[in-house]
Design an enzyme around this catalytic site. Sequence first.
Site, mmCIF file in Angstrom:
data_model
loop_
_atom_site.group_PDB
_atom_site.id
_atom_site.type_symbol
_atom_site.label_atom_id
_atom_site.label_comp_id
_atom_site.label_asym_id
_atom_site.label_seq_id
_atom_site.Cartn_x
_atom_site.Cartn_y
_atom_site.Cartn_z
ATOM 1 C CG HIS A 7 -0.325 0.045 2.542
ATOM 2 N ND1 HIS A 7 0.020 -1.103 3.206
ATOM 3 C CD2 HIS A 7 0.055 1.059 3.356
ATOM 4 C CE1 HIS A 7 0.564 -0.798 4.378
ATOM 5 N NE2 HIS A 7 0.616 0.511 4.487
ATOM 6 C CG HIS A 79 3.859 4.493 5.516
ATOM 7 N ND1 HIS A 79 2.978 5.037 6.426
ATOM 8 C CD2 HIS A 79 3.367 3.251 5.255
ATOM 9 C CE1 HIS A 79 2.021 4.162 6.712
ATOM 10 N NE2 HIS A 79 2.226 3.068 6.004
ATOM 11 C CD GLU A 130 3.517 -0.546 7.153
ATOM 12 O OE1 GLU A 130 2.912 0.195 6.353
ATOM 13 O OE2 GLU A 130 2.968 -1.088 8.135
HETATM 14 CO CO CO Z 1 1.198 1.236 6.300
#
Ligand code: CO
Length: 134
Positions: A7, A79, A130
Amino acid sequence: MIGRLNHVAIAVPDLEAAAAGYRGTLGAKVSDPVPQPAHGVTVVFVELPNSKIELLHPLGETSPIRAFLDKNPSGGIHHICYEVEDIIAARDKLKAEGKRVLGDGEPKNGAHNKPVLFLHPKDFYGTLVELEQA
Ligand code: CO
Protein backbone atom coordinates in the site's frame (compact mmCIF):
# COMPACT_ATOMS: atom_id res chain seq x y z
CA MET A 1 14.00 -9.15 -1.25
CA ILE A 2 10.96 -6.87 -1.54
CA GLY A 3 7.88 -8.16 -3.29
CA ARG A 4 4.56 -6.52 -4.06
CA LEU A 5 3.73 -2.94 -3.23
CA ASN A 6 1.22 -3.58 -0.42
CA HIS A 7 0.00 0.00 0.00
CA VAL A 8 0.75 3.68 -0.20
CA ALA A 9 -0.35 5.59 2.91
CA ILE A 10 -1.55 9.17 2.55
CA ALA A 11 -2.08 11.36 5.62
CA VAL A 12 -5.16 13.53 5.17
CA PRO A 13 -6.54 16.42 7.23
CA ASP A 14 -10.19 15.59 6.41
CA LEU A 15 -10.91 11.88 6.17
CA GLU A 16 -14.50 12.24 4.96
CA ALA A 17 -13.48 14.61 2.18
CA ALA A 18 -10.60 12.36 1.13
CA ALA A 19 -12.81 9.24 1.13
CA ALA A 20 -15.41 11.10 -0.94
CA GLY A 21 -12.73 12.23 -3.38
CA TYR A 22 -11.46 8.70 -3.91
CA ARG A 23 -14.96 7.18 -4.04
CA GLY A 24 -16.70 9.82 -6.08
CA THR A 25 -14.20 11.70 -8.20
CA LEU A 26 -11.71 8.87 -8.70
CA GLY A 27 -14.32 6.11 -8.72
CA ALA A 28 -12.43 3.78 -6.39
CA LYS A 29 -13.71 1.10 -4.03
CA VAL A 30 -13.44 2.73 -0.60
CA SER A 31 -14.05 1.24 2.87
CA ASP A 32 -15.77 2.85 5.81
CA PRO A 33 -13.37 4.51 8.29
CA VAL A 34 -11.68 1.94 10.55
CA PRO A 35 -10.43 3.29 13.91
CA GLN A 36 -7.10 1.73 14.92
CA PRO A 37 -6.44 3.09 18.42
CA ALA A 38 -3.32 0.95 18.86
CA HIS A 39 -1.76 2.79 15.91
CA GLY A 40 -3.18 6.24 16.64
CA VAL A 41 -4.95 6.47 13.29
CA THR A 42 -8.31 6.07 11.61
CA VAL A 43 -7.88 4.40 8.23
CA VAL A 44 -9.95 4.37 5.05
CA PHE A 45 -8.82 1.55 2.75
CA VAL A 46 -8.95 2.20 -0.98
CA GLU A 47 -8.82 -0.99 -3.01
CA LEU A 48 -7.13 -0.82 -6.38
CA PRO A 49 -6.88 -3.74 -8.79
CA ASN A 50 -3.15 -4.12 -8.12
CA SER A 51 -2.60 -2.53 -4.70
CA LYS A 52 -4.14 -0.41 -1.95
CA ILE A 53 -4.14 3.17 -0.79
CA GLU A 54 -4.61 3.89 2.90
CA LEU A 55 -5.98 7.28 3.88
CA LEU A 56 -4.72 8.02 7.40
CA HIS A 57 -6.17 10.50 9.85
CA PRO A 58 -4.87 11.12 13.39
CA LEU A 59 -6.72 9.38 16.23
CA GLY A 60 -5.87 10.62 19.73
CA GLU A 61 -3.41 13.20 20.95
CA THR A 62 -0.31 11.06 20.52
CA SER A 63 -0.98 10.02 16.94
CA PRO A 64 2.25 9.37 15.04
CA ILE A 65 0.93 11.27 12.03
CA ARG A 66 -0.09 14.47 13.81
CA ALA A 67 3.34 16.10 13.43
CA PHE A 68 3.40 15.09 9.76
CA LEU A 69 0.08 16.84 9.18
CA ASP A 70 1.29 19.89 11.10
CA LYS A 71 4.16 20.09 8.58
CA ASN A 72 1.94 19.16 5.61
CA PRO A 73 -1.43 20.72 6.41
CA SER A 74 -3.06 19.76 3.12
CA GLY A 75 -1.90 16.13 3.49
CA GLY A 76 0.77 14.11 1.76
CA ILE A 77 2.27 10.70 1.12
CA HIS A 78 3.32 9.38 4.53
CA HIS A 79 4.86 6.01 3.70
CA ILE A 80 4.96 3.16 1.22
CA CYS A 81 4.73 -0.50 2.20
CA TYR A 82 6.51 -3.37 0.49
CA GLU A 83 5.84 -7.02 1.19
CA VAL A 84 8.65 -9.33 2.27
CA GLU A 85 8.52 -13.07 2.80
CA ASP A 86 10.57 -13.14 6.00
CA ILE A 87 10.62 -9.93 8.03
CA ILE A 88 13.34 -11.08 10.43
CA ALA A 89 15.66 -12.02 7.56
CA ALA A 90 14.87 -8.68 5.90
CA ARG A 91 15.60 -6.76 9.12
CA ASP A 92 18.89 -8.55 9.70
CA LYS A 93 20.05 -7.91 6.13
CA LEU A 94 19.15 -4.21 6.39
CA LYS A 95 20.88 -3.79 9.74
CA ALA A 96 23.97 -5.60 8.47
CA GLU A 97 24.11 -3.01 5.68
CA GLY A 98 23.86 -0.12 8.12
CA LYS A 99 20.23 0.79 7.50
CA ARG A 100 18.20 2.12 10.40
CA VAL A 101 15.14 0.22 11.56
CA LEU A 102 12.83 2.47 13.59
CA GLY A 103 11.78 1.74 17.17
CA ASP A 104 13.30 -1.20 18.99
CA GLY A 105 13.78 -3.18 15.78
CA GLU A 106 11.22 -5.81 16.72
CA PRO A 107 8.34 -6.29 14.25
CA LYS A 108 4.94 -5.10 15.50
CA ASN A 109 1.55 -6.11 14.21
CA GLY A 110 0.48 -3.46 11.71
CA ALA A 111 -2.82 -2.31 10.27
CA HIS A 112 -3.48 -5.72 8.67
CA ASN A 113 -2.50 -7.67 11.78
CA LYS A 114 0.72 -8.84 10.15
CA PRO A 115 4.25 -8.10 11.38
CA VAL A 116 5.67 -4.80 10.14
CA LEU A 117 8.81 -2.69 10.52
CA PHE A 118 9.57 0.86 9.47
CA LEU A 119 12.86 2.00 7.94
CA HIS A 120 14.43 5.42 8.36
CA PRO A 121 13.45 7.74 5.49
CA LYS A 122 16.96 9.17 5.24
CA ASP A 123 18.25 5.71 4.35
CA PHE A 124 15.69 5.33 1.55
CA TYR A 125 15.83 8.54 -0.46
CA GLY A 126 13.43 10.57 1.65
CA THR A 127 10.66 7.97 1.87
CA LEU A 128 9.44 6.29 5.03
CA VAL A 129 9.34 2.59 4.12
CA GLU A 130 7.20 -0.02 5.85
CA LEU A 131 7.95 -3.70 5.39
CA GLU A 132 5.13 -6.17 5.94
CA GLN A 133 5.52 -9.92 6.12
CA ALA A 134 3.02 -11.10 3.53
CO1 CO B 1 1.20 1.24 6.30
